[in-house]
Design an enzyme around this catalytic site. Structure first.
Site, mmCIF file in Angstrom:
data_model
loop_
_atom_site.group_PDB
_atom_site.id
_atom_site.type_symbol
_atom_site.label_atom_id
_atom_site.label_comp_id
_atom_site.label_asym_id
_atom_site.label_seq_id
_atom_site.Cartn_x
_atom_site.Cartn_y
_atom_site.Cartn_z
ATOM 1 N N LYS A 55 0.832 -1.202 0.000
ATOM 2 C CA LYS A 55 0.000 0.000 0.000
ATOM 3 C C LYS A 55 0.873 1.260 0.000
ATOM 4 O O LYS A 55 2.105 1.170 0.202
ATOM 5 C CB LYS A 55 -0.915 -0.043 1.230
ATOM 6 C CG LYS A 55 -1.914 -1.214 1.201
ATOM 7 C CD LYS A 55 -2.767 -1.235 2.453
ATOM 8 C CE LYS A 55 -3.804 -2.339 2.409
ATOM 9 N NZ LYS A 55 -4.662 -2.354 3.615
ATOM 10 N N TYR A 95 -12.569 -2.954 -3.005
ATOM 11 C CA TYR A 95 -13.138 -2.962 -1.645
ATOM 12 C C TYR A 95 -14.664 -2.850 -1.682
ATOM 13 O O TYR A 95 -15.260 -2.172 -0.843
ATOM 14 C CB TYR A 95 -12.545 -1.806 -0.834
ATOM 15 C CG TYR A 95 -11.128 -2.055 -0.312
ATOM 16 C CD1 TYR A 95 -10.755 -3.297 0.214
ATOM 17 C CD2 TYR A 95 -10.185 -1.034 -0.315
ATOM 18 C CE1 TYR A 95 -9.470 -3.511 0.708
ATOM 19 C CE2 TYR A 95 -8.891 -1.254 0.186
ATOM 20 C CZ TYR A 95 -8.545 -2.486 0.692
ATOM 21 O OH TYR A 95 -7.277 -2.696 1.198
ATOM 22 N N PHE A 103 -15.214 4.016 7.852
ATOM 23 C CA PHE A 103 -13.813 4.358 7.554
ATOM 24 C C PHE A 103 -13.515 4.381 6.050
ATOM 25 O O PHE A 103 -12.402 4.693 5.645
ATOM 26 C CB PHE A 103 -12.847 3.388 8.261
ATOM 27 C CG PHE A 103 -13.043 1.934 7.908
ATOM 28 C CD1 PHE A 103 -12.512 1.395 6.741
ATOM 29 C CD2 PHE A 103 -13.769 1.101 8.745
ATOM 30 C CE1 PHE A 103 -12.681 0.054 6.417
ATOM 31 C CE2 PHE A 103 -13.961 -0.231 8.439
ATOM 32 C CZ PHE A 103 -13.412 -0.768 7.267
ATOM 33 N N ARG A 131 -1.781 -14.880 3.920
ATOM 34 C CA ARG A 131 -2.522 -14.193 4.988
ATOM 35 C C ARG A 131 -1.789 -14.346 6.322
ATOM 36 O O ARG A 131 -1.694 -13.408 7.109
ATOM 37 C CB ARG A 131 -3.942 -14.750 5.114
ATOM 38 C CG ARG A 131 -4.892 -14.353 4.016
ATOM 39 C CD ARG A 131 -5.250 -12.889 3.985
ATOM 40 N NE ARG A 131 -6.094 -12.456 5.076
ATOM 41 C CZ ARG A 131 -6.735 -11.290 5.112
ATOM 42 N NH1 ARG A 131 -6.616 -10.423 4.105
ATOM 43 N NH2 ARG A 131 -7.469 -10.940 6.151
ATOM 44 N N THR A 137 -5.530 -7.896 10.384
ATOM 45 C CA THR A 137 -5.843 -6.592 9.783
ATOM 46 C C THR A 137 -5.356 -5.436 10.660
ATOM 47 O O THR A 137 -4.753 -4.481 10.168
ATOM 48 C CB THR A 137 -7.375 -6.470 9.584
ATOM 49 O OG1 THR A 137 -7.805 -7.572 8.788
ATOM 50 C CG2 THR A 137 -7.743 -5.168 8.929
ATOM 51 N N ARG A 148 2.615 -7.062 8.911
ATOM 52 C CA ARG A 148 1.950 -5.998 9.660
ATOM 53 C C ARG A 148 2.464 -5.915 11.101
ATOM 54 O O ARG A 148 2.588 -4.828 11.660
ATOM 55 C CB ARG A 148 0.437 -6.224 9.640
ATOM 56 C CG ARG A 148 -0.177 -5.912 8.273
ATOM 57 C CD ARG A 148 -1.593 -6.426 8.165
ATOM 58 N NE ARG A 148 -2.271 -5.981 6.948
ATOM 59 C CZ ARG A 148 -3.426 -6.487 6.524
ATOM 60 N NH1 ARG A 148 -4.018 -7.459 7.205
ATOM 61 N NH2 ARG A 148 -3.986 -6.043 5.416
ATOM 62 N N ASN A 158 -1.759 -0.117 7.348
ATOM 63 C CA ASN A 158 -1.256 -1.471 7.624
ATOM 64 C C ASN A 158 -0.414 -2.078 6.498
ATOM 65 O O ASN A 158 -0.291 -3.293 6.371
ATOM 66 C CB ASN A 158 -2.383 -2.398 8.089
ATOM 67 C CG ASN A 158 -3.457 -2.583 7.043
ATOM 68 O OD1 ASN A 158 -3.339 -2.050 5.943
ATOM 69 N ND2 ASN A 158 -4.476 -3.346 7.367
ATOM 70 N N HIS A 161 -1.685 -5.461 1.426
ATOM 71 C CA HIS A 161 -2.952 -6.168 1.196
ATOM 72 C C HIS A 161 -2.650 -7.607 0.775
ATOM 73 O O HIS A 161 -1.686 -7.856 0.056
ATOM 74 C CB HIS A 161 -3.749 -5.493 0.066
ATOM 75 C CG HIS A 161 -4.872 -6.360 -0.433
ATOM 76 N ND1 HIS A 161 -6.086 -6.454 0.223
ATOM 77 C CD2 HIS A 161 -4.941 -7.228 -1.483
ATOM 78 C CE1 HIS A 161 -6.860 -7.318 -0.415
ATOM 79 N NE2 HIS A 161 -6.191 -7.799 -1.456
ATOM 80 N N GLU A 172 -9.680 -10.639 -7.564
ATOM 81 C CA GLU A 172 -8.769 -9.503 -7.425
ATOM 82 C C GLU A 172 -7.695 -9.517 -8.512
ATOM 83 O O GLU A 172 -7.334 -8.481 -9.057
ATOM 84 C CB GLU A 172 -8.132 -9.523 -6.037
ATOM 85 C CG GLU A 172 -9.124 -9.181 -4.933
ATOM 86 C CD GLU A 172 -8.521 -9.282 -3.539
ATOM 87 O OE1 GLU A 172 -7.329 -9.623 -3.403
ATOM 88 O OE2 GLU A 172 -9.256 -9.017 -2.565
#
Ligand code: DAT
Ligand code: MG
Length: 196
Positions: A55, A95, A103, A131, A137, A148, A158, A161, A172
């Site tokens: 990100k 998303y 948010f 993951r 998250t 993270r 964070n 992704h 995706e």
């Protein structure tokens, strides 16, 4: 080195005999099996793909190399990679389940604040393992040793992704990449990270 040369030589021979049908599948089929264990279902399992994105905060903080290195060292294979400035439209599709969250406006601001580096990694159990490598998250809950957990402190920044299911990953990947941007390539040591 000698093994590598033999592998290259073998591929050249395969291509010579296979004519112009150069697909990754034909190359892989030509490579030796490990105790004859390879099957199509095994191949599907080891070819699972997931979408990982660094990100804008991760790019700004020069974490791209370290994040790529974690996936390489774990044994996954990079099959797609690009840097882009995300549009709000792409983000809203990515998303889509979050657009109603309080948010979401801040998430859009953050995700469009600078370039992201998006990639597709392939390998056995790629989605679930990724993951676990990325961590929870909310970085406050993420374990040390995860991306993270090591590089972030707040849920709004964070760093990375990762797709959360094989079905989600497929969607995706199609959203972020054109088919020709992904490369099917075979590693000389294709059975070095898992048994086929
Ligand atoms: P993940 O990225 O772990 O799959 P998610 O899909 O639930 O998590 O949410 C997507 C992103 O939205 C997440 O990485 C950071 C942001 N986000 C989620 N919950 C948030 C919250 N309570 N406050 C701020 N940002 C949040
Ligand atoms: Mg998610």
């Amino acid at each position: 080195m000698i093994i590598f040369q033999r592998c290259i030589f073998k591929r050249v021979l395969q291509q010579f005999y296979a004519g112009s049908q150069e697909t990754s599948g034909s190359l892989l089929r030509g490579l030796p099996t490990l105790n004859g264990h390879r099957s199509e279902s095994n191949l599907a399992g080891v070819r699972e793909r997931t979408l990982i994105a660094v990100k804008p905060d991760g790019v700004q903080r020069r974490l791209v190399g370290q994040i790529i290195q974690r996936f390489e060292l774990r044994g996954f294979k990079l099959v797609g990679l690009k840097m882009l400035q995300v549009s709000e439209d792409l983000l809203s599709r990515h998303y889509s389940q979050l657009t109603g969250k309080p948010f979401y406006p801040d998430l859009v601001k953050y995700m469009t604040s600078g370039p992201v580096v998006v990639m597709v990694w392939e390998g056995y159990n790629a989605v679930q393992t990724s993951r676990a490598m990325v961590g929870l998250t909310n970085p406050a809950d993420a374990q040390a040793g995860t991306v993270r957990g090591d590089f972030s402190i707040h849920v709004s920044r964070n760093v990375v992704h990762a797709s959360d299911s094989p079905e989600g990953a497929q969607k995706e990947i199609q959203l972020w990449f054109q088919g020709q941007e992904l490369l099917n390539w075979d590693c000389c040591y294709h059975n070095i990270t898992c048994e086929l």
